[in-house]
Design a protein around this motif. Structure first.
Motif, PDB file in Angstrom:
ATOM      1  N   TRP A  63     -26.554  32.024  -0.242  1.00 12.98           N
ATOM      2  CA  TRP A  63     -25.414  32.735   0.331  1.00 12.98           C
ATOM      3  C   TRP A  63     -25.614  34.250   0.348  1.00 12.98           C
ATOM      4  CZ3 TRP A  63     -20.803  31.942   2.806  1.00 12.98           C
ATOM      5  CH2 TRP A  63     -20.488  30.613   3.077  1.00 12.98           C
ATOM      6  N   PRO A 114     -26.058  37.488   1.852  1.00  7.66           N
ATOM      7  CA  PRO A 114     -25.752  37.889   3.228  1.00  7.66           C
ATOM      8  C   PRO A 114     -26.990  38.204   4.051  1.00  7.66           C
ATOM      9  CG  PRO A 114     -24.307  39.013   1.690  1.00  7.66           C
ATOM     10  CD  PRO A 114     -25.310  38.261   0.867  1.00  7.66           C
ATOM     11  N   TRP A 166     -27.380  33.892  11.147  1.00 10.66           N
ATOM     12  CA  TRP A 166     -26.042  33.691  11.699  1.00 10.66           C
ATOM     13  C   TRP A 166     -26.131  33.170  13.128  1.00 10.66           C
ATOM     14  CZ3 TRP A 166     -22.041  32.841   9.027  1.00 10.66           C
ATOM     15  CH2 TRP A 166     -20.774  32.937   9.560  1.00 10.66           C
ATOM     16  N   PHE A 212     -17.417  28.902  11.595  1.00  7.94           N
ATOM     17  CA  PHE A 212     -16.663  29.927  10.881  1.00  7.94           C
ATOM     18  C   PHE A 212     -15.370  30.275  11.615  1.00  7.94           C
ATOM     19  CE2 PHE A 212     -15.695  34.192   9.321  1.00  7.94           C
ATOM     20  CZ  PHE A 212     -15.842  34.005   7.957  1.00  7.94           C
ATOM     21  N   PHE A 256      -6.735  38.699   5.933  1.00 10.69           N
ATOM     22  CA  PHE A 256      -8.169  38.671   5.646  1.00 10.69           C
ATOM     23  C   PHE A 256      -8.964  39.408   6.728  1.00 10.69           C
ATOM     24  CE2 PHE A 256     -12.304  36.460   6.118  1.00 10.69           C
ATOM     25  CZ  PHE A 256     -12.855  36.798   4.891  1.00 10.69           C
ATOM     26  N   ARG A 258     -11.180  42.607   5.935  1.00  7.48           N
ATOM     27  CA  ARG A 258     -12.640  42.416   5.871  1.00  7.48           C
ATOM     28  C   ARG A 258     -13.343  42.724   7.186  1.00  7.48           C
ATOM     29  NH1 ARG A 258     -13.784  44.096   1.875  1.00  7.48           N
ATOM     30  NH2 ARG A 258     -15.892  43.724   2.573  1.00  7.48           N
ATOM     31  N   TYR A 303      -5.717  47.650   1.852  1.00 10.64           N
ATOM     32  CA  TYR A 303      -4.591  46.761   1.544  1.00 10.64           C
ATOM     33  C   TYR A 303      -3.269  47.420   1.959  1.00 10.64           C
ATOM     34  CZ  TYR A 303      -7.324  43.374  -1.276  1.00 10.64           C
ATOM     35  OH  TYR A 303      -8.203  42.401  -1.704  1.00 10.64           O
ATOM     36  N   PHE A 310      -6.811  36.654  -1.061  1.00  2.00           N
ATOM     37  CA  PHE A 310      -7.446  35.768  -2.047  1.00  2.00           C
ATOM     38  C   PHE A 310      -7.348  34.314  -1.602  1.00  2.00           C
ATOM     39  CE2 PHE A 310      -6.583  33.074  -5.867  1.00  2.00           C
ATOM     40  CZ  PHE A 310      -7.904  32.985  -6.282  1.00  2.00           C
ATOM     41  N   ARG A 320      -9.681  33.560   1.228  1.00  2.76           N
ATOM     42  CA  ARG A 320     -11.064  33.431   0.738  1.00  2.76           C
ATOM     43  C   ARG A 320     -11.278  32.051   0.108  1.00  2.76           C
ATOM     44  NH1 ARG A 320     -11.470  39.238  -0.997  1.00  2.76           N
ATOM     45  NH2 ARG A 320     -13.212  40.034   0.233  1.00  2.76           N
ATOM     46  N   LEU A 332     -13.949  29.398   1.552  1.00  2.00           N
ATOM     47  CA  LEU A 332     -15.071  28.961   0.707  1.00  2.00           C
ATOM     48  C   LEU A 332     -15.028  27.453   0.520  1.00  2.00           C
ATOM     49  CD1 LEU A 332     -15.222  31.786  -1.999  1.00  2.00           C
ATOM     50  CD2 LEU A 332     -16.920  31.263  -0.235  1.00  2.00           C
ATOM     51  N   SER A 335     -11.285  39.025  -6.208  1.00  2.00           N
ATOM     52  CA  SER A 335     -11.165  39.184  -4.755  1.00  2.00           C
ATOM     53  C   SER A 335     -10.824  40.641  -4.404  1.00  2.00           C
ATOM     54  CB  SER A 335     -10.074  38.244  -4.217  1.00  2.00           C
ATOM     55  OG  SER A 335      -9.825  38.494  -2.859  1.00  2.00           O
ATOM     56  N   VAL A 360     -13.848  42.853  -5.110  1.00  2.00           N
ATOM     57  CA  VAL A 360     -14.835  42.779  -4.014  1.00  2.00           C
ATOM     58  C   VAL A 360     -14.424  43.695  -2.854  1.00  2.00           C
ATOM     59  CG1 VAL A 360     -15.713  41.238  -2.203  1.00  2.00           C
ATOM     60  CG2 VAL A 360     -15.699  40.483  -4.577  1.00  2.00           C
ATOM     61  N   LYS A 378     -20.233  36.376  -5.482  1.00  2.00           N
ATOM     62  CA  LYS A 378     -21.292  36.483  -4.485  1.00  2.00           C
ATOM     63  C   LYS A 378     -20.864  35.831  -3.171  1.00  2.00           C
ATOM     64  CE  LYS A 378     -26.318  35.913  -4.316  1.00  2.00           C
ATOM     65  NZ  LYS A 378     -27.459  35.258  -4.973  1.00  2.00           N
ATOM     66  N   ARG A 379     -20.222  34.701  -3.275  1.00  2.00           N
ATOM     67  CA  ARG A 379     -19.752  34.007  -2.068  1.00  2.00           C
ATOM     68  C   ARG A 379     -18.657  34.807  -1.356  1.00  2.00           C
ATOM     69  NH1 ARG A 379     -19.464  27.560  -2.786  1.00  2.00           N
ATOM     70  NH2 ARG A 379     -21.540  27.198  -3.656  1.00  2.00           N
ATOM     71  N   MET A 380     -17.802  35.395  -2.151  1.00  2.00           N
ATOM     72  CA  MET A 380     -16.740  36.226  -1.544  1.00  2.00           C
ATOM     73  C   MET A 380     -17.342  37.359  -0.723  1.00  2.00           C
ATOM     74  SD  MET A 380     -13.864  36.615  -4.526  1.00  2.00           S
ATOM     75  CE  MET A 380     -13.042  35.237  -5.281  1.00  2.00           C
ATOM     76  N   ALA A 386     -20.277  37.385   0.615  1.00  2.00           N
ATOM     77  CA  ALA A 386     -20.952  36.801   1.775  1.00  2.00           C
ATOM     78  C   ALA A 386     -19.959  36.497   2.899  1.00  2.00           C
ATOM     79  CB  ALA A 386     -21.683  35.528   1.351  1.00  2.00           C
ATOM     80  N   LEU A 387     -18.756  36.071   2.525  1.00  2.00           N
ATOM     81  CA  LEU A 387     -17.734  35.805   3.546  1.00  2.00           C
ATOM     82  C   LEU A 387     -17.414  37.068   4.348  1.00  2.00           C
ATOM     83  CD1 LEU A 387     -14.917  33.565   2.010  1.00  2.00           C
ATOM     84  CD2 LEU A 387     -16.464  33.021   3.898  1.00  2.00           C
ATOM     85  N   GLY A 388     -17.380  38.171   3.625  1.00  2.00           N
ATOM     86  CA  GLY A 388     -17.097  39.443   4.299  1.00  2.00           C
ATOM     87  C   GLY A 388     -18.157  39.783   5.327  1.00  2.00           C
ATOM     88  N   VAL A 389     -19.418  39.479   4.982  1.00  2.00           N
ATOM     89  CA  VAL A 389     -20.506  39.728   5.938  1.00  2.00           C
ATOM     90  C   VAL A 389     -20.391  38.764   7.114  1.00  2.00           C
ATOM     91  CG1 VAL A 389     -23.011  39.677   6.251  1.00  2.00           C
ATOM     92  CG2 VAL A 389     -22.036  40.632   4.157  1.00  2.00           C
ATOM     93  N   ALA A 390     -20.074  37.509   6.796  1.00  2.00           N
ATOM     94  CA  ALA A 390     -19.992  36.491   7.851  1.00  2.00           C
ATOM     95  C   ALA A 390     -18.926  36.840   8.883  1.00  2.00           C
ATOM     96  CB  ALA A 390     -19.694  35.129   7.220  1.00  2.00           C
TER      97      ALA A 390
END
Lengths: 191, 210
Positions: free
Chosen positions: A117, A119, A124, A132, A147, A151, A157, A176, A179, A183, B11, B14, B41-43, B45-49
């Motif tokens: 995982w 990045p 991708w 996704f 989110f 992001r 925020y 949160f 996320r 996940l 969260s 991050v 780490k996964r959190m 990665a989600l931001g990058v995705a």
């Protein structure tokens, strides 16, 4: 370089160049936001055009008390919400899942395992992108907006709270939960 | 602290939104919890995705939007270069036209000559000297003297004669005669001066005969 607020003021006074500059600065991020919110390219284009039309129509009432981008995303979010509601009522194709049911998650995608995982190591591809986007659509709209605004669009925020008209604590909680849901969903399709 | 309790703070951590105290607690927890380190780490990665999940901008997006805006009268139309040229040239053109009209009208203004048969000696007016300057109000030729700060005093008859004589040194005899006539023409009072011979030129024939 002029600020967005200054350009809005110039546009209000009749400057075409000012609007063109605003458009040049923000149209990509508006299209991307609309795409992530609707999950559909054609709808995203339509919604993004509507966003700029609404910005132009509302220019006379614009008050530079908040950042222009905060105002713009407030309009963009409402516009995409209207599109999603209209499509839901019309029974059109854009999927709107409030609780995550009706998904077909695992389709044998060549996705990286949990240990990959990182990045920088994620390839991708279009398939992963589709999954996704679909996972995003399965989030409750309030969670998805919070989110994405944070992001993807880079709002703090505090700014997200302004756009969504909720407290900062609520923003923190929504992001949160978004996320966690993402996940969980994406972990389900990992081999 | 339980992992479930601290995940929400992770969260925010991050996202760079945790307070210094929360950040300290998160870092302390991550140092001792492999499961939460993986979650963090996964959190990230989600931001990058999500940033890599982009729509595309169609090539005609701008034109299409601007056409709609123009149809709704939301976008000022771009002016052509010709319109801009005319607009920016308008001021100097108008000024030049006004000046031309002013000059022409002052030259062709009707004068109260006893006989229309004889026109004013324009040649003399084209060569103004200090002594030939007309004292009549509104003459464009008197303007520079007014602007220079010296009021246009009306000279007496003797003074005018002196000036004419003084300037006469540079003029041919014909020019001198014209200049003298000009002085007379621009001061109607001089018509009653019998000692000025040139006046006869302008006296109507019936008066000369009588």
């Amino acid at each position: 370089m002029r600020t967005d607020a200054e350009l809005m003021e110039l546009y209000r006074r009749g400057s075409r160049d000012a609007f063109e500059e605003l458009f040049a600065r923000h149209h990509r991020r508006v299209i991307h936001f609309c795409y992530r919110m609707t999950g559909d390219q054609a709808r995203a284009e339509e919604a993004a055009q509507e966003v700029f039309l609404r910005i132009a129509r509302a220019a006379s009432t614009y008050q530079p008390t908040a950042r222009f981008t905060t105002w713009m995303y407030t309009i963009a979010r409402r516009t995409t919400l209207n599109f999603l509601r209209d499509e839901k009522e019309d029974g059109e194709k854009v999927p709107i899942h409030d609780n995550g049911e009706g998904r077909d998650a695992a389709e044998g995608l060549p996705l990286p395992g949990p240990e990959e995982w990182d990045p920088e190591r994620i390839a991708w591809g279009e398939q992963l992108k589709e999954k996704f986007v679909e996972a995003l659509q399965n989030l409750p709209e309030g969670h998805r907006s919070a989110f994405l605004l944070n992001r993807a669009e880079g709002l703090s925020y505090d700014e997200v709270a302004t756009v969504l008209n909720i407290t900062v604590q609520a923003v923190k909680s929504r992001i949160f939960r978004a996320r966690e849901a993402l996940l969980t969903e994406l972990s389900g399709i990992l081999k | 602290m339980e992992c479930r309790e601290i995940r929400e703070i992770i969260s925010a951590y991050v996202d760079g939104e945790a307070s210094p105290e929360e950040a300290r607690r998160v870092e302390e927890h991550l140092g001792s919890c492999a499961q939460c380190r993986s979650a963090e780490k996964r959190m990230r990665a989600l931001g990058v995705a999500v940033t890599r999940t982009e729509g595309s901008v169609p090539p005609d997006f701008r034109e299409s939007l601007f056409a709609r805006m123009e149809a709704e009268d939301l976008l000022p139309k771009r002016r052509s270069i010709f319109v801009f040229s005319v607009r920016w040239a308008a001021v100097p053109l108008a000024a030049a036209a006004a000046m031309a009209l002013y000059v022409l009208s002052s030259r062709e203004a009707p004068r109260e000559f006893p006989s229309p048969a004889v026109g004013p000696p324009r040649v003399a007016r084209e060569m103004p000297g200090p002594g030939t300057t007309s004292p009549e109000a509104g003459s464009p030729f008197s303007a520079p003297r007014e602007l220079a700060g010296s009021p246009p005093a009306v000279p007496g008859k003797e003074e005018r004669k002196t000036k004419v004589v003084a300037d006469g040194g540079k003029l041919s005899p014909e020019d001198r005669e014209i200049v003298a006539n000009l002085e007379i023409l621009e001061d109607p009072d001089l018509f009653d001066e019998p000692q000025i011979d040139e006046m006869e030129i302008f006296v109507p024939s019936f008066r000369r005969q009588g």
